[in-house]
Design a protein around this motif. Structure first.
Motif, short mmCIF file in Angstrom:
data_model
loop_
_atom_site.label_atom_id
_atom_site.label_comp_id
_atom_site.label_asym_id
_atom_site.label_seq_id
_atom_site.Cartn_x
_atom_site.Cartn_y
_atom_site.Cartn_z
N PHE A 145 -14.89 -9.07 -8.34
CA PHE A 145 -15.90 -9.11 -7.28
C PHE A 145 -16.43 -7.70 -7.01
O PHE A 145 -17.64 -7.47 -6.92
N TRP A 146 -15.53 -6.72 -6.89
CA TRP A 146 -15.92 -5.36 -6.50
C TRP A 146 -16.57 -4.58 -7.63
O TRP A 146 -17.38 -3.68 -7.38
N ALA A 151 -20.78 -1.19 -9.21
CA ALA A 151 -21.11 -0.69 -10.54
C ALA A 151 -20.02 0.25 -11.06
O ALA A 151 -20.28 1.13 -11.88
N TRP A 152 -18.79 0.04 -10.60
CA TRP A 152 -17.63 0.76 -11.14
C TRP A 152 -16.95 -0.16 -12.15
O TRP A 152 -16.50 -1.25 -11.78
N VAL A 161 -1.80 -4.85 -11.23
CA VAL A 161 -2.83 -3.96 -10.69
C VAL A 161 -4.04 -3.93 -11.62
O VAL A 161 -3.90 -3.93 -12.85
N THR A 162 -5.22 -3.94 -11.03
CA THR A 162 -6.47 -3.78 -11.78
C THR A 162 -7.21 -2.59 -11.18
O THR A 162 -7.34 -2.48 -9.95
N THR A 163 -7.71 -1.70 -12.04
CA THR A 163 -8.26 -0.43 -11.61
C THR A 163 -9.73 -0.31 -11.96
O THR A 163 -10.13 -0.57 -13.10
N LEU A 164 -10.54 0.09 -10.98
CA LEU A 164 -11.94 0.43 -11.19
C LEU A 164 -12.08 1.94 -11.11
O LEU A 164 -11.42 2.60 -10.31
N ASP A 230 -14.93 -9.66 1.82
CA ASP A 230 -14.85 -10.00 0.40
C ASP A 230 -14.08 -11.31 0.24
O ASP A 230 -13.68 -11.94 1.23
N PRO A 231 -13.87 -11.80 -1.00
CA PRO A 231 -13.22 -13.10 -1.18
C PRO A 231 -11.79 -13.18 -0.63
O PRO A 231 -11.26 -14.29 -0.48
#
Length: 242
Positions: A145-146, A151-152, A161-164, A230-231
């Motif tokens: 979503f983010w 745009a990252w 963990v998921t990293t932008l 956010d969701p």
């Protein structure tokens, strides 16, 4: 164009006092200071595009924050120095169940949790703040979503963990960490995003809602919403171009 993250907003009982703590700890400039609001800005060489804004809290802190900061370090000695400086400024070590880990968990003078990390190669160019960490029931889903919202791009994805990362390659990461932290009212930390110069607020609002965001009704009727969740019900704000 996608909105850009411009502020990390922290609700505070004493905004000016908490801003001075973070200014001294990070070595950032105290840009504005008043009873109503205070702002701390990174130096140009830090690489961070975010200003820390401290605004009056409307309710006391209850439970662990769903958002927190991870601070970077360049060596074991640098990590120890940062921890010692934080404690001298009013922070304290806390136990949130982290057990035997190489990072140090602290609480700032208003009990907001933050971590001082051991040296990590992935944060070598991040500046003083390594990451803004968001607790998530589903990290990968929330990151998706983010990512288009800011745009990252997704830089790393693991089960927990998921990293932008900012496409510029500098400044803190935005990380979504698997956690079971319940939400207690409104988050004390949230992100502000600013529209690009020629973006249309109405069109962006539709895009956000299509992606899973929920607008928070404005106090006045017929006013376009600026506040969203956010969701996973984390608040954020959409600002006009800055």
């Amino acid at each position: 164009m996608a909105p850009r993250p411009v502020h990390l907003v922290v609700a505070a009982e004493q905004p000016a006092r908490l801003a001075r703590f973070w200014s001294d700890l990070l070595g950032w400039r105290l840009a504005t200071e008043s009873p109503a609001e205070a702002a701390v800005q990174p130096p140009p060489g830090d690489g961070c595009d975010l200003t820390l804004l401290f605004a009056p809290a409307t309710r006391p802190k209850t439970g662990k924050n769903r958002l927190h900061l991870d601070l970077s370090s360049t060596s074991g000695e640098n990590q120890r120095e940062t921890v010692a400086r934080a404690v001298s400024l009013g922070a304290r070590p806390i136990d949130i169940g982290q057990r035997d880990v190489p990072w140090i968990v602290l609480a700032d003078p208003e009990d907001n949790e933050f971590c001082v990390l051991e040296p990590r190669e992935e944060y070598a160019g991040s500046g003083a703040i390594a990451a803004i960490v968001v607790d998530a029931a589903n990290p990968a889903q929330l990151a998706r979503f983010w990512s288009p919202l800011t745009a990252w791009p997704i830089a790393a994805e693991e089960p927990a963990v998921t990293t932008l990362r900012n496409p510029a390659g500098r400044g803190p990461a935005l990380e979504f960490l698997r956690a079971k932290t319940p939400k207690h009212g409104k988050n004390r930390l949230h992100l502000d995003l600013a529209l690009a110069l020629h973006d249309d607020h109405t069109a962006e609002t539709r895009r956000l809602q299509a992606a899973g965001a929920h607008p928070v009704p404005a106090d006045q009727p017929h006013v376009a919403p600026t506040d969203f969740t956010d969701p996973e019900n984390n608040e954020f704000r959409l600002l006009p171009p800055l």
